[in-house]
Write an enzyme that holds these catalytic residues in place. Structure first.
Site, PDB file in Angstrom:
ATOM      1  N   GLU A   1       7.039  17.498-160.023  1.00 15.26           N
ATOM      2  CA  GLU A   1       6.046  16.761-160.819  1.00 15.26           C
ATOM      3  C   GLU A   1       4.755  16.549-160.038  1.00 15.26           C
ATOM      4  O   GLU A   1       3.718  16.210-160.621  1.00 15.26           O
ATOM      5  CB  GLU A   1       6.607  15.401-161.240  1.00 15.26           C
ATOM      6  CG  GLU A   1       7.776  15.465-162.216  1.00 15.26           C
ATOM      7  CD  GLU A   1       8.303  14.074-162.533  1.00 15.26           C
ATOM      8  OE1 GLU A   1       7.556  13.091-162.308  1.00 15.26           O
ATOM      9  OE2 GLU A   1       9.452  13.960-162.988  1.00 15.26           O
TER      10      GLU A   1
ATOM     11  N   ASP B   1      18.393  13.788-144.770  1.00 17.28           N
ATOM     12  CA  ASP B   1      19.463  13.650-143.792  1.00 17.28           C
ATOM     13  C   ASP B   1      20.820  13.943-144.441  1.00 17.28           C
ATOM     14  O   ASP B   1      21.067  13.548-145.579  1.00 17.28           O
ATOM     15  CB  ASP B   1      19.436  12.211-143.239  1.00 17.28           C
ATOM     16  CG  ASP B   1      20.429  11.980-142.130  1.00 17.28           C
ATOM     17  OD1 ASP B   1      20.291  12.618-141.073  1.00 17.28           O
ATOM     18  OD2 ASP B   1      21.345  11.157-142.329  1.00 17.28           O
TER      19      ASP B   1
END
Length: 552
Positions: A275, A215
Site C-alpha cells: 500500500e 525477527d
C-alpha cells in the site's frame, strides 16, 4: 538527554523505487553499542544520528536498526512490552523521526527490526491473557493444559535452553516460549493477533520507515495439535542456529515452527507493505535443516517477503569453495524466483573474522565473494573494520544465553561490545561513561579514526568495493550460473542484459588458475584485485578474486 522533537510529517522520503531493495547493501546497527550521547553507557538514537555520516560513507543503501521499542530488556529489546513507543534509554519517538529524516537526507533508507513471534511477559496483551481463561485476549498466546501427570504439554525445547513451556499459576496452564520464559509466544492462529500486528507495522510505515527486518519469521505459527517433535539423528545435526552444547539441536523441529499457515500471514503483511510506495522486508529464517527451502518459499511469487536470509553463511563452518558452491546450488534449486539477503555476521553470532579465523587478505577476499553473490547484502556494524570477537569475562556477561551455557558457549556479548570510533578518547569514543559491555581494547588499533587515515585499510577497501559494485549492474541485479568449484576455488557467471561478469575466487594461500567460460573476457579494472587472463584461463594470486566482463 535533550530530545530531538521533530514532527513525523517533516520527513522527506527518498524518491519511490519499489525495486530499491534488490541488490541493496544493508548495514545493521545494534543501537545499544553504536554511540552513546547521554553518558549512561548505552547507545541511543541520537548517537545513531550523529554517526550516520560514517554509515553513508560506506556506500550502503539502507540501515537496519535492531529493536529500540519499550522493553524490560531481558533479551535486550527482543522482548517488546510496547510496540508503538521508543524505550526511554534510547530516546523518544521524536528522536526516531529525526533519525529517519537525517538518514533520508544522506540517501539511506531505514529498516526497523519487528519482533512479532513473541512479546515480553510485561506486555499488556500478555498481562490480560494470563489473568483468566475468559478474557478478550485469553487466546492471544499459546496456552496448553498439562498432561494428566502435570508435566509439559509436549517435548518442545527452547532455543535459550530447557523446555519451551512455562507454568503460569494464574491460569493453571503452560504457555509456549521459544526463547526465554519471559518471552511468551503469540498465537498467530487467532486472526485478532494477526490484525493487531499488522496495525503495528502500519504505525511505523506511517512514520516513513522504508521497510522491516522480521525477527524469527518462521516461528510465527506452531502446530495447532502441539505434536511432539521427532528426534534428529546425530548425523543431521547442524549448529548454525544453536551451539553444539544446546540439546535444541537434538530435535527435528517439524511442529514447533515453520508451519504452512505462515504463508498466508506473510501475504497479508506484503499486501500491507504494498500500500506504500517503496517498502521492502527481509525475514530471518531460523532453521538449521530446512532454512534454504523455507527462504525459497517465503520469497517466491512476489506476494510474500521481498528477501530472506538463512544461516548458511552464519554457521561456524568455513565457507570453502565446495561449501559456497553447495549453498549457491541449493539456493538456485529452491529459490530460483526468490531473493536472498546474504550475511556473514550479525548480533547473534560470533564475528566471522574470528569464527573462520580470517586474516586481512582473507577478509578482503570473502567480501569479494559476498559482493559477487546474487542477492542483497547485510553488513554488521564493525565488520567494515575487521573486528574480531571480543572476549567478555563471565563477571561482565549480560547475555542470558551465555550465562546459561557458560563456559562451552559464551553467548552473544562478544559481538555486541561497543563500536570503536577512536583510540585516544574514553571508551573508544563510544561513551564518556562506563559502557554496558566493556570496550575490547585489542580492537582499538582497528578504530574508525585510525582506518580513515590509512588509504590501504580494510575500512577504505570496503568503501572501494561497495562503490565499485554499483558500477556493475550484473553484480547488483543479475542472474547467476555456477561455473566451477573445488575446495580452494569457486567461480560463477553473473548475467545481465548490459553485460555479463565472470567472478572467480581463489581461497588458497598460493596462486591458482581457473578456466574461463566461452567468449571473450576482459578483466574489469577497479575492483581492488588483480588477475591475469591468457588463452582462455586466468591466474589468480593467493587469496585473490577475478572479475571479468563479456559483452553480449
Amino acid at each position: 538527554m535533550v530530545s530531538l522533537q521533530l514532527s513525523v510529517h517533516d520527513d522527506r522520503p527518498l524518491p519511490p523505487d519499489r525495486d530499491w531493495w534488490r541488490g541493496a547493501v544493508i548495514y545493521q546497527i545494534y543501537p545499544r553499542s553504536f554511540q552513546d550521547t547521554n553518558n549512561d553507557g548505552i547507545g541511543d538514537l541520537a548517537g545513531i544520528i550523529g554517526r550516520l555520516p560514517h554509515v553513508a560513507s560506506l556506500g550502503v543503501d539502507a540501515i537496519w536498526i535492531s529493536p529500540f521499542f519499550r522493553s524490560p530488556m531481558a533479551d535486550f529489546g527482543y522482548d517488546v512490552s510496547e510496540y508503538r513507543d521508543v524505550d526511554p534509554m534510547f530516546g523518544t519517538l521524536g528522536d526516531f523521526d529525526a533519525l529517519v529524516t537525517r538518514a533520508h537526507e544522506l540517501g539511506l533508507r531505514v529498516m526497523i527490526d519487528l519482533v512479532l513471534s513473541h512479546t515480553s511477559d510485561q506486555h499488556r496483551w500478555f498481562q490480560e491473557s494470563r489473568s483468566n481463561r475468559d478474557n478478550p485476549k485469553a487466546d492471544w498466546y499459546v496456552w496448553a493444559d498439562p498432561k494428566p501427570d502435570g508435566t509439559h504439554p509436549n517435548n518442545w525445547l527452547a532455543i535459550f535452553g530447557g523446555r519451551a513451556w512455562e507454568w503460569d499459576g494464574e491460569r493453571m496452564q503452560y504457555y509456549l516460549h521459544n526463547f526465554l520464559p519471559s518471552q511468551p509466544d503469540l498465537n498467530f492462529h487467532n486472526p485478532e493477533v494477526q490484525d493487531a500486528l499488522l496495525d503495528v507495522a502500519r504505525f511505523w510505515l506511517d512514520r516513513h520507515v522504508d521497510g522491516f527486518r522480521f525477527d524469527t519469521i518462521n516461528f510465527y505459527f506452531c502446530d495447532k495439535q502441539l505434536r511432539d517433535n521427532p528426534a534428529l539423528p546425530p548425523e543431521r545435526r547442524d549448529y548454525s542456529t544453536a551451539p553444539e552444547v544446546n540439546p535444541y539441536n537434538w530435535q527435528d523441529h517439524l511442529y514447533s515452527k515453520s508451519q504452512p499457515e505462515n504463508l498466508e500471514f506473510l501475504r497479508r503483511m506484503r499486501a500491507l507493505m504494498d500500500e506504500y510506495p517503496a517498502i521492502a522486508a527481509v525475514g530471518e529464517v531460523g532453521d538449521a535443516q530446512r532454512g534454504m527451502e523455507i527462504m525459497g518459499e517465503y520469497t517466491s511469487g512476489g506476494d510474500k517477503m521481498h528477501m530472506c536470509y538463512a544461516f548458511d553463511f552464519l554457521s561456524p563452518q568455513l565457507p570453502t569453495g565446495t561449501r559456497i558452491a553447495a549453498i549457491v546450488k541449493e539456493f538456485l534449486r529452491v529459490a530460483s524466483d526468490g531473493w536472498a539477503c546474504w550475511a556473514y555476521s550479525n548480533h547473534d553470532v560470533e564475528r566471522h573474522a574470528s569464527r573462520w579465523n580470517l586474516d586481512d587478505a582473507q577478509m578482503r577476499l570473502y567480501l569479494a565473494v559476498l559482493v559477487g553473490l546474487r542477492g542483497s547484502l547485510c553488513l554488521y556494524q564493525g565488520e567494515e573494520l575487521g573486528l574480531r570477537e571480543a572476549y567478555v569475562p563471565y563477571e561482565d556477561l549480560q547475555d542470558p544465553y551465555g550465562v546459561r551455557f557458560w563456559p562451552k558457549f559464551r553467548g552473544r556479548d562478544g559481538c555486541r561490545t561497543p563500536m570503536v570510533w577512536s583510540n585516544d578518547s574514553a571508551h573508544a569514543g563510544f561513551s564518556e561513561a562506563k559502557p554496558w559491555l566493556p570496550v575490547a581494547f585489542d580492537q582499538l588499533p582497528l578504530c574508525v579514526d585510525a582506518q580513515n587515515a590509512d588509504a590501504t585499510s580494510l575500512l577504505n577497501f570496503y568503501r572501494h568495493m561497495l562503490a565499485w559494485r554499483k558500477t556493475q549492474p550484473a553484480l547488483v541485479k543479475g542472474g547467476l550460473t555456477l561455473h566451477d568449484h573445488s575446495d580452494t576455488m569457486v567461480a560463477w557467471i553473473r548475467d545481465h542484459p548490459e553485460g555479463d561478469v565472470f567472478c572467480a575466487f581463489n581461497l588458497a594461500p598460493e596462486a591458482a588458475s581457473v578456466t574461463l567460460p566461452e567468449g571473450s573476457w576482459d578483466p574489469i579494472e577497479g575492483s581492488g584485485f588483480e588477475g591475469e587472463i591468457r588463452q582462455g584461463s586466468a591466474t589468480l594470486p593467493a587469496h585473490h578474486a577475478l572479475f571479468a566482463s563479456r559483452k553480449r
